[in-house]
Scaffold this motif. Structure first.
Motif, PDB file in Angstrom:
ATOM      1  N   SER A   1      -2.098 102.092  -9.329  1.00 50.74           N
ATOM      2  CA  SER A   1      -3.248 101.238  -8.699  1.00 50.74           C
ATOM      3  C   SER A   1      -2.730  99.966  -8.364  1.00 50.74           C
ATOM      4  N   LYS A   2      -2.170  99.240  -9.431  1.00 47.83           N
ATOM      5  CA  LYS A   2      -1.521  97.905  -9.050  1.00 47.83           C
ATOM      6  C   LYS A   2      -0.383  97.934  -7.999  1.00 47.83           C
TER       7      LYS A   2
ATOM      8  N   GLU B   1      -0.094 100.059  -5.602  1.00 45.74           N
ATOM      9  CA  GLU B   1      -0.490 100.502  -4.362  1.00 45.74           C
ATOM     10  C   GLU B   1      -1.340  99.071  -3.824  1.00 45.74           C
ATOM     11  N   SER B   2      -1.806  98.573  -4.658  1.00 45.79           N
ATOM     12  CA  SER B   2      -2.604  97.472  -3.842  1.00 45.79           C
ATOM     13  C   SER B   2      -1.594  96.207  -3.721  1.00 45.79           C
TER      14      SER B   2
END
Length: 429
Positions: A207-208, A210-211
Motif C-alpha cells: 500500500s505504501k 503503490e501510494s
C-alpha cells in the motif's frame, strides 16, 4: 529437542538499530527462517532497538513473537525481569546477523548463567574495521584479504576465544571472515558459511509503495533506485553528540571522498535518463542518506536530467523499500543491504563497495554477483551504464539472474536452522 512435550524455545539477540533498513531486515529475515524450518519453535527476541515502528512491524508479521527488553549490568547480569525470564525459559541463544560479533558479551553471559547452547548465524568478523588498525582508509577486498591473512595468531582475547570455542555453531556471512577466524582459531566446531539473514526478509508494504509511486509518477520496470553512502557513517551527527578524535578522522575521509565517490553514479544517471527517458529514484538505506541523496545525486544533475530524478525526501522501513525495489528495473547501491532486499524481490542489483566498508562486501563475490559488483574507486559512469543498459535490454534474463543469486544465498539457511535445533538436542527438562 529439549522436551517432546513442548516446542524448542529460542532466544534471538538481534535488532541492532533502526536507522538502517539493512539492520532492521536482519531480524524479520531470521524470523522468517525460523517460521519456515522450525515452525513449532517459540521465539523470544532480545532486541537492541525496535523503535521507528519496527516493533509494530515485527509483531504484525510474527504475532506469536515474544520480546524481552533490557541489557546487561556492570556485573554481566540481565538488568530486567523480561531478560532474566528469557534466560530461564529459552533453550538456545542465537546471535543474529550483523557487522561483527556485536553480542559476544551477551553470549558469554548466557553461557555462564545458564550453561545452555548458543551460536552465531551470519555475521562478519573484520579486525581491521572501524579504524581498529589505525588506518581510516581501508582497501579493496584483495588488499583486505592480504592484510587479514598476514595477521599473526592471538588477535582474539582469551575471553572471546572461549566464547567462540564454546559455540555450537558459527556461521559467517563472507568467506574472508570465515577464513580469518579459522586461521586464528583452528578447530572450532561447526564453522561454515551462512548468508546474511536479510536475504530471507520477505516483508512488504504494498500500500505504501503503490501510494508513493503513484504520487511521483513512477511506473513498474520504468525506473531505477540509486542509494548513496559516505565512507564512514556519521553517527556523531546522527546522534547529536560531540565528535571525538576518531570522528574527526572519519569526517576528513568523508570530506575528501564525498563527491568523488558519487561521480560515477551521477554519470550513470545522466546516461540512463538521456538514453532511455526513464526515471530514477534517489533513496536512502540509512537516515542520514536522505539529505545525502539530494546533495550528491539530484542537485548536481544537468537541467535536462533533473526532472526525471525523484528524491525520496524521508526515511522508510524495509517493508516499503522492498515493495518499491520489487517494482524497479534495477537497484544501484553503495550500501550492502538494499541490493540484498532487491535480489529477494527478483530485482537486478549493482553494488559499489567502498574501501572502508569492511570485508562484508566479500559476500558478493562469494554469491557470484560477477559484473554487477564494483570496487567504487574502479567504477566509472560508462561501466555502470553498460551494466544498466544490458539489464534494460533484456530485463527477463536479468531478473532470472537475480533470482538465481537469491537462491544461492538461501542455500545455507536449512543448515543454519538445523544447527540451531541440533545444538539444543541434548538438553533435557
Amino acid at each position: 529437542m529439549p522436551n517432546p512435550a513442548r516446542p524448542l524455545r529460542i532466544l534471538l539477540r538481534s535488532a541492532w538499530q533502526t536507522v538502517n533498513i539493512g539492520d532492521i531486515g536482519h531480524t524479520p529475515g531470521i524470523l522468517s527462517l525460523f517460521a519456515q524450518y522450525l515452525p513449532e519453535a517459540e521465539i523470544t527476541l532480545w532486541p537492541k532497538s525496535v523503535d521507528r515502528g519496527v516493533r509494530q512491524q515485527l509483531l504484525a508479521a510474527f504475532p506469536q513473537l515474544r520480546i524481552a527488553e533490557g541489557e546487561l549490568d556492570g556485573d554481566g547480569l540481565p538488568d530486567s525481569d523480561s531478560v532474566r525470564e528469557a534466560f530461564a525459559r529459552c533453550d538456545v541463544m542465537v546471535h543474529g546477523s550483523g557487522p561483527s560479533l556485536l553480542a559476544i558479551r551477551h553470549l558469554e553471559a548466557w553461557s555462564r548463567l545458564t550453561g545452555k547452547p548458543y551460536g552465531v548465524c551470519g555475521v562478519t568478523c573484520d579486525p581491521t574495521a572501524f579504524g581498529a588498525t589505525g588506518s581510516w582508509e581501508g582497501g579493496t577486498l584483495d588488499a583486505m584479504r592480504t592484510t587479514l591473512m598476514a595477521l599473526p595468531p592471538g588477535r582474539f582475547s582469551s575471553h572471546d576465544e572461549a566464547v567462540l570455542r564454546g559455540a555450537g555453531f558459527l556461521f559467517f556471512r563472507d568467506t574472508l571472515s570465515l577464513d580469518y577466524v579459522n586461521r586464528q582459531l583452528p578447530g572450532l566446531r561447526h564453522i561454515v558459511f551462512g548468508a546474511d539473514a536479510t536475504f530471507a526478509c520477505d516483508l512488504r508494504d504494498e500500500s505504501k509503495a503503490e501510494s508513493f509511486l503513484r504520487a511521483h509518477g513512477l511506473e513498474r520496470d520504468r525506473f531505477i533506485c540509486v542509494i548513496p553512502r559516505l565512507r564512514w557513517t556519521p553517527y556523531h551527527l546522527m546522534n547529536a553528540r560531540t565528535p571525538n578524535e576518531s570522528d574527526h578522522a572519519r569526517d576528513a575521509v568523508n570530506a575528501r571522498t564525498r563527491s568523488s565517490d558519487h561521480a560515477a553514479l551521477r554519470e550513470m544517471i545522466i546516461r540512463f535518463v538521456r538514453h532511455t527517458g526513464l526515471s530514477v529514484l534517489a533513496c536512502p538505506e540509512m537516515t542520514y542518506q536522505v539529505e545525502l541523496a539530494r546533495e550528491q545525486l539530484v542537485d548536481p544533475l544537468p537541467d535536462d536530467v533533473r526532472p526525471h530524478v525523484i528524491w525520496k525526501d524521508s526515511y522508510w522501513l524495509n517493508d516499503e523499500a522492498s515493495s518499491v525495489y520489487a517494482r524497479a528495473l534495477a537497484v544501484v547501491s553503495v550500501e550492502n543491504h538494499s541490493p540484498i532486499l532487491a535480489l529477494a524481490q527478483g530485482t537486478p542489483a549493482i553494488f559499489l563497495r567502498q574501501p572502508t566498508d569492511t570485508v562484508k562486501g566479500q559476500m558478493w563475490p562469494d554469491l557470484g554477483l560477477g559484473d554487477w559488483f564494483f570496487e567504487i574507486e574502479h567504477a566509472t559512469g560508462d561501466a555502470l551504464w553498460d551494466r544498466l543498459r544490458t539489464i534494460h535490454f533484456d530485463l527477463p534474463a536479468a531478473r532470472a539472474r537475480a533470482r538465481r543469486l537469491h537462491e544461492t544465498a538461501l542455500r545455507s539457511d536449512r543448515e543454519m536452522m538445523a544447527a540451531v535445533a541440533s545444538a539444543a538436542s541434548n538438553l533435557t527438562n
